[in-house]
Design a protein around this motif. Structure first.
Motif, mmCIF file in Angstrom:
data_model
loop_
_atom_site.group_PDB
_atom_site.id
_atom_site.type_symbol
_atom_site.label_atom_id
_atom_site.label_comp_id
_atom_site.label_asym_id
_atom_site.label_seq_id
_atom_site.Cartn_x
_atom_site.Cartn_y
_atom_site.Cartn_z
ATOM 1 N N GLY A 352 0.828 -1.215 0.000
ATOM 2 C CA GLY A 352 0.000 0.000 0.000
ATOM 3 C C GLY A 352 0.854 1.253 0.000
ATOM 4 N N LEU A 353 1.879 1.225 0.860
ATOM 5 C CA LEU A 353 2.783 2.366 1.015
ATOM 6 C C LEU A 353 3.570 2.617 -0.263
ATOM 7 C CD1 LEU A 353 3.306 3.945 3.699
ATOM 8 C CD2 LEU A 353 5.478 2.695 3.824
ATOM 9 N N THR A 354 4.095 1.525 -0.838
ATOM 10 C CA THR A 354 4.927 1.663 -2.033
ATOM 11 C C THR A 354 4.088 2.086 -3.236
ATOM 12 O OG1 THR A 354 6.232 -0.119 -1.099
ATOM 13 C CG2 THR A 354 6.751 0.541 -3.335
ATOM 14 N N LEU A 355 2.852 1.570 -3.295
ATOM 15 C CA LEU A 355 1.941 1.998 -4.367
ATOM 16 C C LEU A 355 1.743 3.500 -4.302
ATOM 17 C CD1 LEU A 355 -0.945 -0.643 -4.428
ATOM 18 C CD2 LEU A 355 0.437 0.049 -6.370
ATOM 19 N N ARG A 356 1.589 4.011 -3.075
ATOM 20 C CA ARG A 356 1.362 5.443 -2.923
ATOM 21 C C ARG A 356 2.613 6.236 -3.316
ATOM 22 N NH1 ARG A 356 -1.580 5.428 1.652
ATOM 23 N NH2 ARG A 356 0.067 6.094 3.065
ATOM 24 N N GLU A 357 3.774 5.706 -2.912
ATOM 25 C CA GLU A 357 5.031 6.353 -3.303
ATOM 26 C C GLU A 357 5.146 6.445 -4.814
ATOM 27 O OE1 GLU A 357 8.601 4.530 -1.811
ATOM 28 O OE2 GLU A 357 7.827 4.649 0.247
ATOM 29 N N LEU A 358 4.792 5.322 -5.449
ATOM 30 C CA LEU A 358 4.903 5.248 -6.905
ATOM 31 C C LEU A 358 3.951 6.262 -7.543
ATOM 32 C CD1 LEU A 358 6.215 3.788 -9.203
ATOM 33 C CD2 LEU A 358 4.534 1.985 -9.018
ATOM 34 N N TRP A 359 2.733 6.326 -7.002
ATOM 35 C CA TRP A 359 1.748 7.250 -7.576
ATOM 36 C C TRP A 359 2.176 8.695 -7.346
ATOM 37 C CZ3 TRP A 359 -1.564 6.466 -11.186
ATOM 38 C CH2 TRP A 359 -2.458 7.480 -11.501
ATOM 39 N N ASP A 360 2.803 8.934 -6.179
ATOM 40 C CA ASP A 360 3.279 10.293 -5.898
ATOM 41 C C ASP A 360 4.327 10.735 -6.910
ATOM 42 O OD1 ASP A 360 1.592 10.543 -3.841
ATOM 43 O OD2 ASP A 360 3.062 10.181 -2.248
ATOM 44 N N MET A 361 5.110 9.760 -7.392
ATOM 45 C CA MET A 361 6.102 10.092 -8.415
ATOM 46 C C MET A 361 5.417 10.565 -9.690
ATOM 47 S SD MET A 361 8.742 6.961 -7.975
ATOM 48 C CE MET A 361 9.495 7.242 -9.559
ATOM 49 N N ILE A 364 3.285 14.729 -10.302
ATOM 50 C CA ILE A 364 3.636 15.948 -11.023
ATOM 51 C C ILE A 364 3.123 15.882 -12.467
ATOM 52 C CG2 ILE A 364 5.953 15.078 -11.601
ATOM 53 C CD1 ILE A 364 5.112 18.707 -10.741
ATOM 54 N N VAL A 365 3.171 14.682 -13.042
ATOM 55 C CA VAL A 365 2.686 14.510 -14.416
ATOM 56 C C VAL A 365 1.189 14.789 -14.491
ATOM 57 C CG1 VAL A 365 2.456 12.910 -16.340
ATOM 58 C CG2 VAL A 365 4.491 12.827 -14.886
ATOM 59 N N GLU A 366 0.447 14.207 -13.533
ATOM 60 C CA GLU A 366 -0.998 14.416 -13.586
ATOM 61 C C GLU A 366 -1.362 15.861 -13.275
ATOM 62 O OE1 GLU A 366 -3.487 12.707 -10.680
ATOM 63 O OE2 GLU A 366 -1.886 12.240 -9.278
ATOM 64 N N LYS A 367 -0.576 16.494 -12.403
ATOM 65 C CA LYS A 367 -0.830 17.899 -12.100
ATOM 66 C C LYS A 367 -0.632 18.752 -13.350
ATOM 67 C CE LYS A 367 -1.564 18.222 -7.549
ATOM 68 N NZ LYS A 367 -0.635 17.580 -6.623
ATOM 69 N N ILE A 368 0.425 18.445 -14.103
ATOM 70 C CA ILE A 368 0.711 19.212 -15.321
ATOM 71 C C ILE A 368 -0.402 19.003 -16.340
ATOM 72 C CG2 ILE A 368 2.250 19.298 -17.326
ATOM 73 C CD1 ILE A 368 4.572 18.886 -15.329
ATOM 74 N N LEU A 369 -0.868 17.759 -16.451
ATOM 75 C CA LEU A 369 -1.969 17.462 -17.372
ATOM 76 C C LEU A 369 -3.198 18.282 -17.014
ATOM 77 C CD1 LEU A 369 -2.045 13.621 -18.035
ATOM 78 C CD2 LEU A 369 -1.837 15.469 -19.685
ATOM 79 N N LEU A 370 -3.514 18.286 -15.708
ATOM 80 C CA LEU A 370 -4.679 19.039 -15.239
ATOM 81 C C LEU A 370 -4.504 20.522 -15.554
ATOM 82 C CD1 LEU A 370 -7.326 19.164 -13.654
ATOM 83 C CD2 LEU A 370 -5.997 19.401 -11.575
ATOM 84 N N LEU A 371 -3.299 21.021 -15.284
ATOM 85 C CA LEU A 371 -3.015 22.429 -15.526
ATOM 86 C C LEU A 371 -3.221 22.775 -16.998
ATOM 87 C CD1 LEU A 371 -1.860 24.807 -13.793
ATOM 88 C CD2 LEU A 371 0.286 24.395 -14.978
ATOM 89 N N PHE A 372 -2.700 21.912 -17.866
ATOM 90 C CA PHE A 372 -2.831 22.157 -19.298
ATOM 91 C C PHE A 372 -4.295 22.212 -19.708
ATOM 92 C CE2 PHE A 372 1.652 20.884 -20.200
ATOM 93 C CZ PHE A 372 1.952 22.017 -20.923
ATOM 94 N N SER A 373 -5.080 21.256 -19.219
ATOM 95 C CA SER A 373 -6.469 21.242 -19.670
ATOM 96 C C SER A 373 -7.220 22.435 -19.106
ATOM 97 C CB SER A 373 -7.148 19.921 -19.318
ATOM 98 O OG SER A 373 -6.827 19.530 -18.017
ATOM 99 N N ILE A 374 -6.845 22.893 -17.909
ATOM 100 C CA ILE A 374 -7.487 24.085 -17.362
ATOM 101 C C ILE A 374 -7.137 25.307 -18.208
ATOM 102 C CG2 ILE A 374 -7.416 25.696 -15.415
ATOM 103 C CD1 ILE A 374 -7.333 23.270 -13.579
ATOM 104 N N VAL A 375 -5.869 25.374 -18.617
ATOM 105 C CA VAL A 375 -5.445 26.501 -19.452
ATOM 106 C C VAL A 375 -6.199 26.499 -20.778
ATOM 107 C CG1 VAL A 375 -3.515 27.426 -20.788
ATOM 108 C CG2 VAL A 375 -3.191 26.816 -18.405
#
Lengths: 498, 226
Positions: A352-361, A364-375
């Motif tokens: 569970g912990l490692t899955l979360r670590e992996l997703w946290d990596m 930033i990619v998903e944040k950028i995607l969201l930012l782009f679509s908002i723009v």
């Protein structure tokens, strides 16, 4: 007041009067809305299918490597594991206090590009995914001996395999393995229900089969367990299927490319085939289109007849193993012990912990995607603002006429802002329609390529909130030309200025 | 009908008043021709009469209502109820057909609609009657306004001013874009409609050749004491 209807009617007619520019604006908004919704839906569903891959497992233990590397190789079948856990260490740790169950995993072989996982019967009783769901069988049952294999649902679907088929496992990964264990055909005895996890893309075999395969390929080309008694039924069935294929081949040339036929070509050297020529069921060949179904109906009995026997054998090492504890309190203690294990360097991770670590990596990619679509949405709304402001000066005459027949400045304001709201609303509606269109067309592709199954349900609360934010933003944008029109109408008065 | 006393109006950006009218009176049913060169304050006066420009000093009474005493929102309603307006050109909303342009005159006024109900008619019937009385034919009632000639467009604008029988018709150079013959015909139909219910007409123009058709001529230069 009745003015509202008048104003709405005027707003609609005025908007329709400028079809071309309004339609373009509407298109950009619709496309941006579609983009935003699609990206968010994929992001959300990817995350949930990702974190649902494994559950109920307290520790994953493997040879010492990185946390994420161990998770990727043991759960996602990504990457190669060169190091291994010795069987002795496995048995030792398995006996520790508080250990409820363990599942040994041996990876490294493949079948037509699909991972092959060696394990024992505990896999089918203790492996859990999603919301602590157990694996379920769609057809058949768990393996009982070294010649039996259980398929994930994707493997069965993609390769058109059915219960009773015999397949060959290759040594090494990928489609292009040089060495085929073709002296060791295995019978499909079970197909698992879909899970939406890498389990679907995996072939499961007993540990003893992995061991036998490797011993045979490394020492001498012996046919391990070939003539064993348990296998007799299965081979009998196999001969039967082969007969179908042969008949198809001779009588119906158009069925040459039938999947089964190809499969059987790989077995042409097998001497059993000739022994079963007396099986002539010609009446079935008239329905060769339903050939697959016949197999299903004909074969389960034979393959399900084998008795449970030793599934483990005497392996030297395994790739990793999963552990469950009687109480989660043991987890940290045992984890520390394993990480300091003296006999060999081992690593225990909490999935569970490692899955979360992996997703946290990936965060930033998903944040950028969201930012782009908002723009993109913002740009489309700014486009609307530009269009509205550009047409405003041409519409000053229209505003003066409305004022002369008694429209108040506030009516002018409402008229102008309702137009922006109208365009944004229509854009959102059209965007949703495009979104669902895209969802329906892209879903099979995403499912097959990335294993992400998108939910095609009604818009989630989150998505409705997004639409709400877009609507509010559009309304806010509309306030600007509306405010300008308001002040124009005050300043211009009754005179028409062009 | 209209009584103006001691009206002074100065635009915020100017140092001198644009208007300074000691007294002006127009009777009910009177047809007044108001002329003056451009820039002499005609538009300002019309804006003040219509209640769109705020009154700064002095008094304007229309139908015994003192415009300085009523609030802005009521001025809009007052204008909708009692004043019909015809502009110089391009009077019509391009996205409404001629019929809808005429009924627009009633949309913002309960009182105009009530007058129609009292006459046992409705907006559409009355709009058709007016348009036909002003010389449009059936096929022109619903066609796109850009297909009408300028003269026909001005007639539609006149019909919008008259629908629901407002007591005052303000016409701001409505004939300037028409040729000589059409001008006389247009003014004639204007008078016919106004005569039907004794509406006052305030006709503003710089073209003095039309002045003789009216009951009274006023030169803004004469009454404006700036």
């Amino acid at each position: 007041m009745g003015y509202d209807m008048t104003l709405l009617k005027l707003a609609i007619k005025s908007t329709l009067n400028r079809k071309a520019s309004v339609l373009l604006t509407l298109c950009t908004i619709a496309i941006s809305v579609m983009l935003l919704l699609s990206i968010e839906r994929v992001r959300h569903d990817a995350k949930s299918s990702f974190s649902n891959t494994i559950s109920g497992t307290d520790l994953i233990v493997g040879a010492r490597t990185g946390d994420i590397q161990l998770l990727l190789s043991s759960v996602f079948r990504i990457g190669h594991t060169n190091n291994a856990v010795s069987w002795k260490s496995y048995l030792d740790i398995k006996e520790r206090k508080g250990v409820a169950w363990t599942i040994p995993i041996s990876l490294g072989d493949s079948h037509k590009g699909h991972a092959v996982l060696g394990t024992d019967a505990t896999y089918f009783t203790h492996y859990r995914y999603g919301k602590k769901q157990h694996l379920a069988f769609q057809h058949g049952r768990a393996f009982h001996n070294a010649q039996e294999v259980v398929l994930g649902s994707d493997v069965a679907n993609k390769l058109h395999y059915h219960i009773g088929h015999q397949i060959v496992i290759s040594h090494g990964m990928g489609n292009t393995s040089f060495h085929h264990h073709d002296d060791n055909p295995m019978t499909i005895v079970g197909i698992l229900a879909p899970t939406g996890t890498p389990v679907d893309k995996t072939l499961h075999i007993p540990l003893i089969a992995v061991d036998a395969m490797h011993k045979s390929s490394h020492t001498q080309p012996m046919m391990i367990g070939k003539k064993s008694q348990q296998n007799d039924h299965a081979q009998h069935q196999h001969g039967n299927t082969h007969q179908h294929a042969e008949d198809n081949n001779s009588h119906h040339n158009e069925h040459n490319e039938h999947n089964e036929h190809n499969e059987h070509n790989e077995h042409n050297e097998h001497n059993e085939h000739d022994e079963h020529n007396e099986h002539n069921e010609h009446e079935e060949h008239n329905e060769h289109n339903e050939h697959n179904e016949h197999d299903e109906h004909d074969h389960p009995h034979g393959t399900l007849d084998s008795e449970p026997s030793d599934l483990v054998g005497s392996p030297n090492q395994i790739t990793a193993f999963l552990m469950g504890f009687d109480s989660p309190l043991y987890t940290l203690q045992v984890r520390r012990n394993i990480n300091m294990y003296k006999a060999e360097p081992l690593l225990a991770i909490m999935p569970g912990l490692t899955l979360r670590e992996l997703w946290d990596m990936l965060d930033i990619v998903e944040k950028i995607l969201l930012l782009f679509s908002i723009v993109v949405v913002l740009v489309s709304l700014l486009g609307m603002l530009t269009t509205l402001l550009a047409t405003l000066s041409q519409r000053r005459r229209e505003l003066a006429i409305l004022r002369s027949v008694g429209a108040r400045p506030i009516h002018i304001f409402a008229l102008m802002s309702s137009e922006a709201i109208l365009i944004t609303f229509m854009g959102c509606v059209a965007g949703c329609i495009l979104f669902y269109g895209l969802l329906l067309t892209a879903n099979p592709l995403l499912q097959s390529q990335f294993g992400i199954s998108l939910t095609i349900g009604w818009l989630s609360n989150y998505e409705l909130t997004l639409l709400g934010v877009i609507m509010s933003a559009g309304t806010l944008m509309g306030l600007l030309p509306a405010a300008r029109a308001y002040f124009y109408s005050l300043a211009d008065g009754m005179s028409i200025k062009i | 009908m209209i009584t103006i006393t001691d009206l002074i109006h100065t635009w915020p950006t100017q140092s001198h008043p644009t208007l300074n009218i000691k007294a002006l009176h127009i009777d009910k049913g009177e047809r007044v021709f108001l002329h003056g060169p451009s820039g002499c304050g005609k538009s300002t006066l019309l804006g003040l009469l219509a209640g769109i420009n705020a009154l700064q000093s002095g008094q304007i009474k229309i139908l015994n209502t003192d415009l300085s005493t009523i609030k802005n929102t009521h001025k809009d309603r007052f204008r909708a109820d009692h004043i019909g307006t015809i502009f110089q050109s391009f009077n019509l909303l391009p996205y409404l057909n001629p019929l809808e342009n005429v009924t627009l005159g009633c949309e913002f006024s309960k009182q105009r609609r009530k007058r129609l109900t009292d006459k046992k008619t409705d907006m559409t019937t009355e709009a058709i009657r007016l348009l036909k009385a002003l010389g449009l034919n059936d096929s022109q009632l619903t066609q796109h306004v850009s297909k009408l000639s300028i003269g026909q467009q001005q007639r539609v604008a006149a019909a919008r001013a008259f629908i629901g029988e407002p007591e005052l018709i303000i016409a701001d150079e409505p004939t300037s874009s028409l040729d000589e013959d059409s001008r006389h015909a247009f003014i004639e139909t204007l008078f016919n409609q106004a005569g039907d219910y004794q509406a006052s007409v305030l006709f503003v123009s710089h073209d003095k050749s039309l002045a003789s058709l009216f009951d009274r001529q006023i030169s803004l230069l004469d009454i404006n004491g700036v």
